[in-house]
Scaffold this motif. Structure first.
Motif, PDB file in Angstrom:
ATOM      1  N   HIS A 169     -12.223 -36.531 -20.076  1.00  0.00           N
ATOM      2  CA  HIS A 169     -11.241 -36.771 -19.364  1.00  0.00           C
ATOM      3  C   HIS A 169     -10.522 -38.079 -19.390  1.00  0.00           C
ATOM      4  O   HIS A 169      -9.762 -38.380 -19.033  1.00  0.00           O
ATOM      5  CB  HIS A 169     -11.783 -36.842 -17.764  1.00  0.00           C
ATOM      6  N   ARG A 170     -11.473 -38.961 -19.920  1.00  0.00           N
ATOM      7  CA  ARG A 170     -10.896 -40.405 -19.949  1.00  0.00           C
ATOM      8  C   ARG A 170     -10.264 -40.810 -21.448  1.00  0.00           C
ATOM      9  O   ARG A 170     -10.067 -41.939 -21.825  1.00  0.00           O
ATOM     10  CB  ARG A 170     -12.160 -41.456 -19.818  1.00  0.00           C
ATOM     11  N   GLY A 175     -23.664 -40.854 -18.283  1.00  0.00           N
ATOM     12  CA  GLY A 175     -24.004 -39.888 -17.282  1.00  0.00           C
ATOM     13  C   GLY A 175     -24.117 -38.550 -18.051  1.00  0.00           C
ATOM     14  O   GLY A 175     -25.156 -37.805 -17.815  1.00  0.00           O
ATOM     15  N   ALA A 176     -23.445 -37.862 -18.924  1.00  0.00           N
ATOM     16  CA  ALA A 176     -23.375 -36.698 -19.530  1.00  0.00           C
ATOM     17  C   ALA A 176     -24.790 -36.485 -20.337  1.00  0.00           C
ATOM     18  O   ALA A 176     -25.155 -35.315 -20.466  1.00  0.00           O
ATOM     19  CB  ALA A 176     -22.197 -36.362 -20.007  1.00  0.00           C
ATOM     20  N   TYR A 183     -21.166 -46.802 -15.527  1.00  0.00           N
ATOM     21  CA  TYR A 183     -21.245 -45.927 -14.390  1.00  0.00           C
ATOM     22  C   TYR A 183     -20.817 -44.511 -14.480  1.00  0.00           C
ATOM     23  O   TYR A 183     -19.941 -44.146 -15.443  1.00  0.00           O
ATOM     24  CB  TYR A 183     -20.373 -46.310 -13.546  1.00  0.00           C
ATOM     25  N   SER A 202     -15.001 -28.582 -17.625  1.00  0.00           N
ATOM     26  CA  SER A 202     -15.049 -29.458 -16.654  1.00  0.00           C
ATOM     27  C   SER A 202     -16.603 -30.082 -16.450  1.00  0.00           C
ATOM     28  O   SER A 202     -17.179 -31.050 -15.805  1.00  0.00           O
ATOM     29  CB  SER A 202     -14.723 -28.984 -15.140  1.00  0.00           C
TER      30      SER A 202
HETATM   31  C1  TPP Z   1     -22.602 -31.123 -14.636  1.00  0.00           C
HETATM   32  C2  TPP Z   1     -21.693 -31.931 -13.887  1.00  0.00           C
HETATM   33  N1  TPP Z   1     -22.142 -32.583 -12.800  1.00  0.00           N
HETATM   34  C3  TPP Z   1     -21.333 -33.381 -12.140  1.00  0.00           C
HETATM   35  C4  TPP Z   1     -19.933 -33.263 -12.408  1.00  0.00           C
HETATM   36  C5  TPP Z   1     -18.882 -34.302 -11.499  1.00  0.00           C
HETATM   37  N2  TPP Z   1     -18.486 -35.392 -12.436  1.00  0.00           N
HETATM   38  C6  TPP Z   1     -17.479 -35.198 -13.134  1.00  0.00           C
HETATM   39  S1  TPP Z   1     -17.123 -36.818 -13.961  1.00  0.00           S
HETATM   40  C7  TPP Z   1     -18.683 -37.423 -13.297  1.00  0.00           C
HETATM   41  C8  TPP Z   1     -19.003 -38.757 -13.883  1.00  0.00           C
HETATM   42  C9  TPP Z   1     -19.237 -38.851 -15.330  1.00  0.00           C
HETATM   43  O1  TPP Z   1     -19.841 -39.900 -15.859  1.00  0.00           O
HETATM   44  P1  TPP Z   1     -20.120 -40.237 -17.391  1.00  0.00           P
HETATM   45  O2  TPP Z   1     -20.681 -38.988 -18.001  1.00  0.00           O
HETATM   46  O3  TPP Z   1     -20.886 -41.186 -17.684  1.00  0.00           O
HETATM   47  O4  TPP Z   1     -18.512 -40.300 -17.914  1.00  0.00           O
HETATM   48  P2  TPP Z   1     -17.479 -41.295 -17.598  1.00  0.00           P
HETATM   49  O5  TPP Z   1     -16.708 -40.578 -16.413  1.00  0.00           O
HETATM   50  O6  TPP Z   1     -18.278 -42.530 -16.920  1.00  0.00           O
HETATM   51  O7  TPP Z   1     -16.436 -41.476 -18.667  1.00  0.00           O
HETATM   52  C10 TPP Z   1     -19.409 -36.685 -12.436  1.00  0.00           C
HETATM   53  C11 TPP Z   1     -20.763 -36.900 -11.945  1.00  0.00           C
HETATM   54  C12 TPP Z   1     -19.571 -32.426 -13.394  1.00  0.00           C
HETATM   55  N3  TPP Z   1     -18.175 -32.618 -13.692  1.00  0.00           N
HETATM   56  N4  TPP Z   1     -20.332 -31.936 -14.051  1.00  0.00           N
END
Ligand code: TPP
Length: 327
Positions: free
Chosen positions: A73-74, A154-155, A184, A122
């Motif tokens: 997404h970024r 996070g992923a 974050y 997503s």
């Molecule tokens: C399995 C899952 N859990 C939660 C979400 C909601 N969500 C979308 S983006 C995000 C944060 C993502 O953080 P990171 O992976 O560190 O990537 P960043 O956005 O920091 O670039 C969350 C929790 C999702 N899309 N998919």
């Protein structure tokens, strides 16, 4: 496993200036989007990567057309560097007929197979098993193409990440796993989601190398990428490169990011990848003030033109909502 080849890279003056251009274009594109969101011009969700540009430029610079990227997404900048025009990208954000998905989707899921861009899903981390599938295809077809797959720290906590790294390690797949560790995951700071310091350490569990590097240093990212690319193309399998960075804006443009301090943000802004690279380029006499102005003008003209194009493009026709779909 052989160690990562720290290939000495040689970049010409023109290539260094091109890298500078991309850094500026990607920053400018995201900044303009941020303004356009406030003017209610954008229909897509906007997740800027402001502050993280060195990762995209360092990893995409010099990729071949046949190589695939799996952006997140970024990572709008990765679309641009892989060959999507600023016009088409802006039209995509505006939800217009001239955008990549012809106005039927937000920016998040678009892909362009002719340019080697695989659309994101997503669900966090779900792009990584897809990247593994692409890598397996490249291996079975005996090509030396590579897959560059992006994900956040996070992923790296979801199951798909681990399954993808496992199969990539077992099968020695030609994949670069690029972690954009921006500290974050939405509002969750990295220390609340991981009990170790470096995502890079996770690669060892799957039998390949991981390195943690300064993700705000475009040349460090480029160097690590070149080593990993040589390894992947040579049949030596995947590499995980963790790029430590910071996102300046909230998770998306509607997030005010109250969960972090101003001091923290200011500290990271002082490590802005663009002035750091500017100072370097001026120090080695590659960039003059005139070049810099020229590049800034080119960037502004490109973005202005993209906004005009998107603004004047037609909205999608409701009757086209289900064309190009197949089951
Ligand atoms: C399995 C899952 N859990 C939660 C979400 C909601 N969500 C979308 S983006 C995000 C944060 C993502 O953080 P990171 O992976 O560190 O990537 P960043 O956005 O920091 O670039 C969350 C929790 C999702 N899309 N998919």
């Amino acid at each position: 496993m052989p160690p990562i080849k720290r290939t000495k890279f040689k970049l010409s003056h023109d290539q260094l200036l091109e890298m500078f251009y991309w850094l500026k274009l990607i920053r400018g594109f995201d900044e303009r989007l941020s303004t356009l969101v406030k003017q209610a011009k954008v229909r897509s969700g906007v997740y800027t990567g402001i502050g993280q540009e060195a990762i995209i430029v360092g990893t995409c610079f010099g990729l071949r057309k046949e190589d695939y990227i799996c952006p997140l997404h970024r990572d709008l900048g990765a679309f641009l560097m892989k060959g999507v025009t600023a016009r088409a990208m802006m039209a995509q954000m505006f939800g217009k007929q001239t955008g990549l998905s012809k106005g039927r989707d937000s920016a998040l899921h678009s892909g362009v197979s002719e340019l080697g861009i695989f659309g994101n899903t997503s669900m966090l981390g779900a792009n990584l098993p897809v990247a593994a599938g692409l890598g397996l295809t490249f291996k079975m077809e005996k090509t030396n193409h590579v897959v560059v797959a992006y994900f956040g720290e996070g992923a790296s906590n979801v199951g798909d990440f681990h399954e993808a790294l496992n199969i990539a390690g077992v099968q020695h797949l030609p994949i670069l796993f690029i972690c954009e560790n921006n500290q974050y995951a939405y509002s969750v700071p990295v220390e609340k989601s991981m009990a170790i310091d470096d995502v890079a350490d996770r690669a060892a569990s799957y039998g390949f190398d991981g390195v943690a590097i300064n993700g705000n240093d475009v040349l460090a990212v480029y160097q690590a990428t070149q080593g990993a690319l040589a390894r992947a193309r040579g049949g030596d399998g995947p590499t995980l490169i963790e790029c430590k960075t910071y996102r300046w804006h909230g998770h998306s443009e509607h997030d005010k990011a109250f969960y972090r301090t101003n001091e923290e943000l200011e500290m990271w802004k002082s490590r802005d990848p663009i002035p750091t690279f500017t100072t370097y380029l001026k120090g080695v006499h590659v960039l003059t003030d005139d070049h810099e102005k020229d590049i800034e003008n080119r960037v502004k003209t490109t973005i202005d033109d993209a906004v005009d194009f998107a603004t004047n493009s037609p909205d999608p026709n409701p009757e086209d909502a289900v064309t190009d779909l197949y089951a």
